[in-house]
Scaffold this active site. Sequence first.
Site, PDB file in Angstrom:
ATOM      1  N   ASP A 158       1.300  -3.480 -23.244  1.00 23.75           N
ATOM      2  CA  ASP A 158       2.398  -4.379 -23.624  1.00 23.75           C
ATOM      3  C   ASP A 158       3.297  -4.704 -22.431  1.00 23.75           C
ATOM      4  O   ASP A 158       3.321  -3.963 -21.435  1.00 23.75           O
ATOM      5  CB  ASP A 158       3.286  -3.694 -24.681  1.00 23.75           C
ATOM      6  CG  ASP A 158       2.590  -3.597 -26.040  1.00 23.75           C
ATOM      7  OD1 ASP A 158       1.382  -3.929 -26.117  1.00 23.75           O
ATOM      8  OD2 ASP A 158       3.264  -3.178 -27.008  1.00 23.75           O
ATOM      9  N   HIS A 163       1.850   0.545 -21.371  1.00 19.67           N
ATOM     10  CA  HIS A 163       2.591  -0.577 -20.782  1.00 19.67           C
ATOM     11  C   HIS A 163       2.140  -0.758 -19.340  1.00 19.67           C
ATOM     12  O   HIS A 163       2.248   0.183 -18.542  1.00 19.67           O
ATOM     13  CB  HIS A 163       4.104  -0.313 -20.843  1.00 19.67           C
ATOM     14  CG  HIS A 163       4.624  -0.188 -22.250  1.00 19.67           C
ATOM     15  ND1 HIS A 163       4.491   0.970 -22.983  1.00 19.67           N
ATOM     16  CD2 HIS A 163       5.237  -1.101 -23.067  1.00 19.67           C
ATOM     17  CE1 HIS A 163       5.026   0.778 -24.195  1.00 19.67           C
ATOM     18  NE2 HIS A 163       5.479  -0.467 -24.273  1.00 19.67           N
TER      19      HIS A 163
HETATM   20 ZN    ZN Z   1       7.342  -4.350 -25.653  1.00 24.53          ZN
END
Ligand code: ZN
Length: 478
Positions: free
Chosen positions: A276, A438
Amino acid sequence: MKKMSIDQKVLFIVLGIFGLVVLFLGYYFFLMPKFRTEGFVAKVEIPYESTYNVTAGTVCYGSFFHCEPLEATQKGEVDTSKVDNYTVTYVYEHDGKSLELLQEVSVVDKESPTISVNSEELYYCASGKVYNYEATAYDNYDGDVSSNIEVFLEGSKAIFQVEDSFGNQSRVQKDATLKDEEVPILTMNGEASVYIPLNGVYEEASVTASDNCDGDLTDKITVEGTVDTSKAGEYVITYRVSDSNQNEATLSRHVYVYQANNYADLSGKNIYLTFDDGPSKYTARLLDILKKYNVKATFFVTDQNLTKGYDDVLKRAYEEGHTIGLHSSTHSYGYIYSSVDNYFTDLYAIQTKVKNITGYAPMIIRFPGGSSNTVSRSYDGGARIMTQLSQAVQAKGFRYFDWNIDSKDSSSAKNSAQVASNVINQLGNKSTYVVLQHDIKDYSVEAVETIIQFGLSHGYSFQALKMDSPRVEHTVNN
Ligand code: ZN
């Protein structure tokens, strides 16, 4: 007159000569004036750093019966701060005559070093080696000679012995106890976790062993376990060594043989790596890792400031077969969760951006914070916006995905080892694992290779999310 015989003549001459010699010697020793010396020592030894006192005896000038004492003039110095040989000359003068007496002075060190042993309790090994000691030695001349201390055992006494540079010895003895309880220390060369591709070559990097009592025990190490590189899996190599008192140490190396990723087959255990908030400056590196293992992943992208300048990376991810999903354009909770309209304005903005870069308009999405987030309550004025959005996005044909493995790379995990073990420890025998990471965190990106190697050596396939992938959705809480 009676003539002397030849023999009588010879005797007469010999007696005459003898008489003359006696007279001359008597004169020489008793009457002739000259220098007379008494108590003079030609060679003396004096201790290092002592004071050199004149020891030249007494000298006078005159006959045996009357002799005048003389004062000496000393030539030559003795430096008692240096162990060496010196020559001192004593000069006596009388009536224009002079006498020189040479004295050899040796400055010597005869003082032994002082040993101090500062250990309460001393131990020795079965081999006789004494240990657990702290000993120092100081010598008046050599200074610190601690490193020259020899320590050995006599009976059950530890003997500390040291010699200074002049051969002066000191010796101290202390009681010692037989004790050998320390296990050997095994030290691994190479990595504790080794990953090799199927049919690759496993090279044993070796292990060394040392023991407080026995010294180097590397030769005594036994190795258990083998690696079959023709079969994917995890192999454990165990190293074992014992010292002469049967204290045993063991150490293990884990070898992972990984297979090629089979993303065509969804029938087994599948891992969906998802990233993400990117793309970022770390995403290209991540794409390299994924490419190396032929692993496809999913990127839920944003258009935050940190993604600026990485459009080409996003394009590359798409072209290399990864799924591009939508996360949020602004990634601003306050904006997107304050109204349904705002949410979709933001969502379409990121969809348009992806379409402009790749030519493809994704319909796969991930809500910032996940569908289960409660942070949205702070902004929606009690409208239960996640309940509304989770239904609205599906009504518009979107499909949202949450995760069932959190790598914790945006909370507690602060390095790649923690990220990797958080993921690996949550893998089991389910068919679908969606992992949250991430790609704006370098250590999370660096953890990916370990996660892939582990997965591929434990029978997992890595997949990218598709519209028809199994649903992994949280419970909506708002
Ligand atoms: Zn996010």
